[in-house]
Design a protein around this motif. Structure first.
Motif, PDB file in Angstrom:
ATOM      1  N   VAL A  43       0.073   3.068  20.197  1.00 36.80           N
ATOM      2  CA  VAL A  43       0.841   3.292  18.973  1.00 36.80           C
ATOM      3  C   VAL A  43       1.435   1.946  18.566  1.00 36.80           C
ATOM      4  N   TYR A  44       1.059   1.479  17.400  1.00 32.42           N
ATOM      5  CA  TYR A  44       1.485   0.181  16.883  1.00 32.42           C
ATOM      6  C   TYR A  44       2.605   0.378  15.871  1.00 32.42           C
ATOM      7  N   THR A  45       3.592  -0.493  15.907  1.00 30.62           N
ATOM      8  CA  THR A  45       4.664  -0.470  14.925  1.00 30.62           C
ATOM      9  C   THR A  45       4.310  -1.401  13.777  1.00 30.62           C
ATOM     10  N   LEU A  46       4.391  -0.889  12.574  1.00 29.81           N
ATOM     11  CA  LEU A  46       4.168  -1.683  11.365  1.00 29.81           C
ATOM     12  C   LEU A  46       5.549  -1.999  10.803  1.00 29.81           C
ATOM     13  N   ALA A  47       6.133  -3.074  11.292  1.00 25.38           N
ATOM     14  CA  ALA A  47       7.535  -3.374  10.981  1.00 25.38           C
ATOM     15  C   ALA A  47       7.661  -4.337   9.806  1.00 25.38           C
ATOM     16  N   MET A  48       8.778  -4.188   9.088  1.00 27.15           N
ATOM     17  CA  MET A  48       9.100  -5.129   8.028  1.00 27.15           C
ATOM     18  C   MET A  48       9.193  -6.517   8.657  1.00 27.15           C
ATOM     19  N   LYS A  49       8.622  -7.493   8.027  1.00 30.80           N
ATOM     20  CA  LYS A  49       8.592  -8.899   8.444  1.00 30.80           C
ATOM     21  C   LYS A  49       7.588  -9.176   9.557  1.00 30.80           C
ATOM     22  N   SER A  50       6.818  -8.174   9.995  1.00 30.99           N
ATOM     23  CA  SER A  50       5.808  -8.385  11.027  1.00 30.99           C
ATOM     24  C   SER A  50       4.677  -9.247  10.470  1.00 30.99           C
ATOM     25  N   VAL A  51       4.219 -10.191  11.255  1.00 34.38           N
ATOM     26  CA  VAL A  51       3.129 -11.064  10.826  1.00 34.38           C
ATOM     27  C   VAL A  51       1.775 -10.463  11.191  1.00 34.38           C
ATOM     28  N   PHE A  52       1.689  -9.787  12.333  1.00 34.56           N
ATOM     29  CA  PHE A  52       0.388  -9.347  12.826  1.00 34.56           C
ATOM     30  C   PHE A  52       0.056  -7.880  12.559  1.00 34.56           C
ATOM     31  N   ASN A  53       1.012  -6.994  12.606  1.00 36.95           N
ATOM     32  CA  ASN A  53       0.745  -5.564  12.433  1.00 36.95           C
ATOM     33  C   ASN A  53       1.269  -5.122  11.078  1.00 36.95           C
ATOM     34  N   ASN A  70       4.983  -4.750   5.548  1.00 37.12           N
ATOM     35  CA  ASN A  70       5.793  -5.798   6.190  1.00 37.12           C
ATOM     36  C   ASN A  70       6.618  -6.598   5.186  1.00 37.12           C
ATOM     37  N   GLU A  71       6.759  -6.104   3.973  1.00 37.75           N
ATOM     38  CA  GLU A  71       7.598  -6.771   2.978  1.00 37.75           C
ATOM     39  C   GLU A  71       8.761  -5.877   2.606  1.00 37.75           C
ATOM     40  N   GLY A  72       9.763  -6.455   2.033  1.00 36.23           N
ATOM     41  CA  GLY A  72      10.905  -5.681   1.583  1.00 36.23           C
ATOM     42  C   GLY A  72      12.149  -6.534   1.540  1.00 36.23           C
ATOM     43  N   ILE A  73      13.195  -5.969   0.982  1.00 39.54           N
ATOM     44  CA  ILE A  73      14.474  -6.662   0.851  1.00 39.54           C
ATOM     45  C   ILE A  73      15.502  -6.040   1.791  1.00 39.54           C
ATOM     46  N   ASN A  74      15.509  -4.717   1.841  1.00 34.83           N
ATOM     47  CA  ASN A  74      16.486  -3.990   2.647  1.00 34.83           C
ATOM     48  C   ASN A  74      15.780  -3.184   3.737  1.00 34.83           C
ATOM     49  N   PRO A  75      16.462  -2.942   4.860  1.00 29.15           N
ATOM     50  CA  PRO A  75      15.867  -2.066   5.873  1.00 29.15           C
ATOM     51  C   PRO A  75      15.492  -0.728   5.229  1.00 29.15           C
ATOM     52  N   GLY A  76      14.352  -0.206   5.584  1.00 29.58           N
ATOM     53  CA  GLY A  76      13.872   1.036   4.998  1.00 29.58           C
ATOM     54  C   GLY A  76      12.944   0.838   3.820  1.00 29.58           C
ATOM     55  N   ASP A  77      12.827  -0.400   3.323  1.00 31.70           N
ATOM     56  CA  ASP A  77      11.900  -0.670   2.222  1.00 31.70           C
ATOM     57  C   ASP A  77      10.450  -0.503   2.659  1.00 31.70           C
ATOM     58  N   SER A 134     -10.776   5.976  15.846  1.00 29.83           N
ATOM     59  CA  SER A 134     -10.073   7.093  15.220  1.00 29.83           C
ATOM     60  C   SER A 134      -8.579   6.918  15.406  1.00 29.83           C
ATOM     61  N   GLY A 135      -7.796   7.541  14.521  1.00 28.30           N
ATOM     62  CA  GLY A 135      -6.351   7.459  14.672  1.00 28.30           C
ATOM     63  C   GLY A 135      -5.597   8.100  13.524  1.00 28.30           C
ATOM     64  N   THR A 136      -4.288   7.879  13.535  1.00 27.65           N
ATOM     65  CA  THR A 136      -3.400   8.392  12.503  1.00 27.65           C
ATOM     66  C   THR A 136      -2.452   7.281  12.061  1.00 27.65           C
ATOM     67  N   PHE A 137      -1.859   7.429  10.886  1.00 28.60           N
ATOM     68  CA  PHE A 137      -0.932   6.408  10.399  1.00 28.60           C
ATOM     69  C   PHE A 137      -0.018   6.971   9.328  1.00 28.60           C
ATOM     70  N   TYR A 138       1.097   6.294   9.164  1.00 28.01           N
ATOM     71  CA  TYR A 138       1.978   6.497   8.022  1.00 28.01           C
ATOM     72  C   TYR A 138       2.777   5.215   7.860  1.00 28.01           C
ATOM     73  N   PHE A 139       3.112   4.895   6.623  1.00 30.49           N
ATOM     74  CA  PHE A 139       3.955   3.722   6.394  1.00 30.49           C
ATOM     75  C   PHE A 139       4.516   3.729   4.978  1.00 30.49           C
ATOM     76  N   LYS A 140       5.619   3.028   4.844  1.00 28.57           N
ATOM     77  CA  LYS A 140       6.183   2.719   3.537  1.00 28.57           C
ATOM     78  C   LYS A 140       5.707   1.310   3.206  1.00 28.57           C
ATOM     79  N   ALA A 141       5.282   1.135   1.971  1.00 31.25           N
ATOM     80  CA  ALA A 141       4.788  -0.164   1.543  1.00 31.25           C
ATOM     81  C   ALA A 141       5.585  -0.615   0.320  1.00 31.25           C
TER      82      ALA A 141
END
Length: 162
Positions: A84-94, A109-116, A134-141
């Motif tokens: 399970v990979y984290t797609l975090a704000m400011k992450s360079v690789f994921n 991995n872009e945004g101004i405020n946490p939760g963006d 195969s896999g699953t995903f969700y993210f805010k972009a």
């Protein structure tokens, strides 16, 4: 960081040149587990008609899908196999990326405020012999320029060739 994201997205687009797969109507000779890639973008179904994946020499997994109306979802992570990979704000690789039908790009991995932005990608199966993922995903972009957001939910991909 934005340069890395753009380069990775461009490389992911190259997947479509080397390993495109168009979905076909099922028939009696269809495999038991067909290829699929689907999600919801702000609650609206996204169903891919073209998919591709790659595992590069430098240990990067890239998965890309495009719908009939030219929307695109791209996922890229540093390869740790089934994980399970984290797609975090400011992450360079994921990160995850979404491009709408008008070519406006949003990134996890872009945004101004946490939760963006941010989310997860779960690689649930990685068959290195049959070369299927195969896999699953969700993210805010987030789109930095116009400060808008897209929420990608219920993402599932199954038996994507690489």
């Amino acid at each position: 960081m934005r340069i890395f994201v753009i380069i990775t997205l461009l490389l992911s687009l190259g997947i479509f040149n080397s390993c495109q797969k168009k979905f076909e109507e099922p028939n009696d000779s269809s495999p038991a587990s067909p290829t699929e890639f689907k999600a919801k973008i702000n609650g609206v179904p996204f169903i891919a008609v073209i998919t591709g994946a790659a595992i590069r020499e430098d240990s990067v997994i890239s998965i890309a899908a495009e719908s009939n109306d030219r929307q695109m979802i791209v996922l890229a992570v540093k390869d740790s196999g089934v994980h399970v990979y984290t797609l975090a704000m400011k992450s360079v690789f994921n990160f995850g990326g979404y491009t709408d039908a008008t070519s406006i790009a949003f990134y996890s991995n872009e945004g101004i405020n946490p939760g963006d932005s941010g989310g997860t990608l779960a690689i649930t199966s990685l068959d290195r012999v049959k070369k299927l993922i195969s896999g699953t995903f969700y993210f805010k972009a987030f789109h930095q320029d116009n400060r808008t957001q897209r929420t990608i939910t219920e993402g599932v991909f199954h038996n994507i060739s690489y």
